[in-house]
Design a protein around this motif. Structure first.
Motif, mmCIF file in Angstrom:
data_model
loop_
_atom_site.group_PDB
_atom_site.id
_atom_site.type_symbol
_atom_site.label_atom_id
_atom_site.label_comp_id
_atom_site.label_asym_id
_atom_site.label_seq_id
_atom_site.Cartn_x
_atom_site.Cartn_y
_atom_site.Cartn_z
ATOM 1 N N GLU A 1 0.805 -1.221 0.000
ATOM 2 C CA GLU A 1 0.000 0.000 0.000
ATOM 3 C C GLU A 1 0.838 1.270 0.000
ATOM 4 N N VAL A 2 2.085 1.170 0.405
ATOM 5 C CA VAL A 2 2.925 2.365 0.434
ATOM 6 C C VAL A 2 3.708 2.537 -0.862
ATOM 7 N N GLU A 3 3.553 1.589 -1.778
ATOM 8 C CA GLU A 3 4.184 1.716 -3.080
ATOM 9 C C GLU A 3 3.288 2.559 -3.976
ATOM 10 N N GLY A 4 3.879 3.497 -4.675
ATOM 11 C CA GLY A 4 3.106 4.454 -5.449
ATOM 12 C C GLY A 4 2.193 3.814 -6.463
ATOM 13 N N GLY A 5 0.970 4.322 -6.525
ATOM 14 C CA GLY A 5 0.020 3.910 -7.543
ATOM 15 C C GLY A 5 -0.684 2.603 -7.279
ATOM 16 N N THR A 6 -0.438 1.955 -6.132
ATOM 17 C CA THR A 6 -1.063 0.674 -5.839
ATOM 18 C C THR A 6 -2.369 0.891 -5.084
ATOM 19 N N PRO A 7 -3.476 0.300 -5.519
ATOM 20 C CA PRO A 7 -4.748 0.467 -4.795
ATOM 21 C C PRO A 7 -4.644 -0.071 -3.374
ATOM 22 N N ARG A 8 -5.360 0.542 -2.462
ATOM 23 C CA ARG A 8 -5.388 0.104 -1.074
ATOM 24 C C ARG A 8 -6.554 -0.842 -0.845
ATOM 25 N N ARG A 9 -6.395 -1.714 0.139
ATOM 26 C CA ARG A 9 -7.468 -2.645 0.480
ATOM 27 C C ARG A 9 -8.634 -1.865 1.091
ATOM 28 N N ARG A 10 -9.790 -2.490 1.142
ATOM 29 C CA ARG A 10 -10.960 -1.872 1.740
ATOM 30 C C ARG A 10 -10.978 -2.203 3.229
ATOM 31 N N PRO A 11 -10.850 -1.228 4.101
ATOM 32 C CA PRO A 11 -10.816 -1.541 5.541
ATOM 33 C C PRO A 11 -12.200 -1.869 6.075
ATOM 34 N N PRO A 12 -12.335 -2.917 6.880
ATOM 35 C CA PRO A 12 -13.646 -3.237 7.462
ATOM 36 C C PRO A 12 -13.896 -2.457 8.733
ATOM 37 N N GLY A 13 -15.085 -2.668 9.287
ATOM 38 C CA GLY A 13 -15.380 -2.197 10.634
ATOM 39 C C GLY A 13 -16.026 -0.831 10.689
ATOM 40 N N PRO A 14 -16.533 -0.474 11.892
ATOM 41 C CA PRO A 14 -16.604 -1.335 13.069
ATOM 42 C C PRO A 14 -17.676 -2.420 12.912
ATOM 43 N N TRP A 15 -17.600 -3.464 13.770
ATOM 44 C CA TRP A 15 -18.538 -4.583 13.662
ATOM 45 C C TRP A 15 -19.961 -4.126 13.971
ATOM 46 N N ARG A 16 -20.856 -4.426 13.080
ATOM 47 C CA ARG A 16 -22.282 -4.206 13.319
ATOM 48 C C ARG A 16 -23.029 -5.039 12.293
ATOM 49 N N ASN A 17 -24.234 -5.454 12.664
ATOM 50 C CA ASN A 17 -25.018 -6.303 11.772
ATOM 51 C C ASN A 17 -26.175 -5.574 11.113
ATOM 52 N N ARG A 18 -26.312 -4.291 11.389
ATOM 53 C CA ARG A 18 -27.445 -3.552 10.830
ATOM 54 C C ARG A 18 -26.969 -2.215 10.290
ATOM 55 N N ASP A 19 -27.616 -1.767 9.218
ATOM 56 C CA ASP A 19 -27.179 -0.540 8.576
ATOM 57 C C ASP A 19 -27.409 0.693 9.437
ATOM 58 N N ASP A 20 -28.258 0.586 10.474
ATOM 59 C CA ASP A 20 -28.461 1.742 11.356
ATOM 60 C C ASP A 20 -27.360 1.863 12.402
ATOM 61 N N GLY A 21 -26.353 0.986 12.309
ATOM 62 C CA GLY A 21 -25.221 1.075 13.209
ATOM 63 C C GLY A 21 -25.313 0.192 14.429
ATOM 64 N N THR A 22 -26.431 -0.472 14.647
ATOM 65 C CA THR A 22 -26.559 -1.333 15.811
ATOM 66 C C THR A 22 -25.943 -2.694 15.530
ATOM 67 N N ALA A 23 -25.466 -3.327 16.575
ATOM 68 C CA ALA A 23 -24.932 -4.682 16.474
ATOM 69 C C ALA A 23 -25.822 -5.578 17.312
ATOM 70 N N SER A 24 -26.624 -6.412 16.679
ATOM 71 C CA SER A 24 -27.607 -7.203 17.396
ATOM 72 C C SER A 24 -26.955 -8.288 18.238
ATOM 73 N N ARG A 25 -25.719 -8.649 17.894
ATOM 74 C CA ARG A 25 -25.002 -9.671 18.657
ATOM 75 C C ARG A 25 -23.559 -9.229 18.859
ATOM 76 N N ARG A 26 -22.939 -9.764 19.891
ATOM 77 C CA ARG A 26 -21.554 -9.426 20.179
ATOM 78 C C ARG A 26 -20.639 -10.270 19.309
#
Length: 395
Positions: A189-214
């Motif tokens: 990722e620090v080499e010029g012109g190389t695409p970066r990975r898509r970072p995940p997180g934070p953990w949640r199971n719903r689009d409203d931001g809530t996490a129904s389970r731990r």
């Protein structure tokens, strides 16, 4: 409201590259109207055990479980490429911020019940991004009784993902689960012109931001899904040129050390070549190719076999996407259909089969108006406004 669809119908090879006709030059590579990876699908031997593991051990949320699917005619063979008398049970689990995990369990006269080995063509595994691999592995072992397939390892210097810590564990998915802790910036990722990975997180199971389970301690989301292929170059070309993936990096180990081979669950002495690609705005795929003594069964599983899998893309027009895939060497199974009853009424979909045995589904779901939503607060990860070429949406 969805943004305007700026994708273009593909041109024929004789006509040369297609163009949007809007002064912006050639259309981007990839499936027309694709928005994101809609879901990953694994065929398992025990659906109850796989759902339970995804919920209680990984912290996912069951979104729906469909009635058994079977037909008295030839429909199952035509549309799913399985035995006509096969039947299937299907469940969908929301796994963290971006991933819909579809789980299948088939009963079929000709299914293969033995899981695939990691070096067999078509083998898949799922990797979670966690902040502390050892801690997450210990908790996963406590919750589910699964076994690590070796100690926590670190990718050595000189590799494009150097510094990554990882371990694989057994799982009721009939495929390994990998836990990964990734540095803030990988060497590639620090080499010029190389695409970066898509970072995940934070953990949640719903689009409203809530996490129904731990989730697991420090879990951020799915890091990648992986598939074993017999020809890495050909598979990479298909993903890049046909599906519109973006090469992030390649990682080649001429000979796998015996301890690494044991941790991967493959015979020692062979070579491993990997290509890691970004898939749309939210997902990453790892293509793995084992060579030499590590080369396995070259025949990928069918959908009904334990260890079978498919990849689904959410698109704006299923018929256009299916026609594009047919033009680019895929076999369309039957034709697009729209579900007219049940929890997924309004879903339009079709399976296609790539030349190397990968099943690619294209789907358009009327999220926000699906009948299952009336009886649960759980939700699929929807495409809504997402666009395939926009990275890191909302991050």
């Amino acid at each position: 409201m969805l943004p305007p669809d700026r994708s273009c119908a593909p041109a024929s090879a004789a006509a040369g590259p297609s163009s949007c006709g809007d002064g912006q030059g050639p259309a981007p590579r990839g499936v027309p109207g694709a928005q994101r990876v809609d879901h990953l699908a694994f065929t398992v031997s025990d659906l109850d055990a796989a759902i339970g593991f995804a919920e209680t051990a990984l912290g996912g949320e069951l979104v729906y479980r469909l009635p058994p699917l079977a037909h008295a005619d030839d429909w199952m063979r035509v549309h799913l490429d399985v035995h006509p008398r096969a039947s299937a049970e299907i469940a969908l689990v929301r796994l963290g911020p971006d991933t819909n995990l579809e789980l299948f369990a088939y009963q079929s006269p000709d299914r293969t019940a033995a899981p695939r080995a990691p070096h067999d063509a078509g083998h898949v595994h799922l990797a979670l991004h966690v902040t502390d691999v050892a801690r997450a592995a210990a908790e996963l072992t406590r919750r589910a009784g699964v076994s690590p397939l070796g100690p926590v390892r670190r990718v050595p210097d000189g590799q494009p993902d150097a510094g990554t810590r990882w371990v694989r564990l057994s799982s009721p998915f009939d495929a390994p689960l990998e836990l990964r802790s990734v540095p803030e910036a990988l060497p590639y990722e620090v080499e010029g012109g190389t695409p970066r990975r898509r970072p995940p997180g934070p953990w949640r199971n719903r689009d409203d931001g809530t996490a129904s389970r731990r989730g697991l301690p420090g879990a951020l989301g799915v890091d990648h899904f992986a598939r074993t292929v017999t020809d890495l170059d050909a598979a990479e070309r298909f993903f890049v040129d046909v599906l519109g993936a973006e090469l992030l990096y390649r990682n080649e180990q001429s000979v796998l050390p015996a301890d690494v081979a044991a941790a991967l669950g493959v015979p020692p002495g062979g070579a491993l070549r990997r290509a890691v690609l970004g898939m749309g705005p939210t997902d990453t795929i790892e293509l793995a190719c084992y060579e030499g003594t590590s080369a396995g069964d070259p025949h990928p599983p069918r959908n009904s076999d334990v260890g079978g899998s498919h990849l689904a893309l959410h698109v704006r027009d299923v018929d256009v996407a299916a026609a594009y895939l047919a033009e680019h060497g895929c076999t369309v199974l039957g034709g697009p259909e729209t579900i007219d009853q049940g929890p997924l009424t309004g879903d339009r979909w079709v399976y296609t089969r790539a030349p190397f045995g990968l099943y690619v589904e294209v789907v358009r779901m009327p999220d926000g108006a699906l009948p299952y939503e009336r009886t649960t607060a759980a939700r699929r990860r929807a495409a809504h406004e997402l666009s395939w070429t926009v990275r890191h949406p909302g991050r």
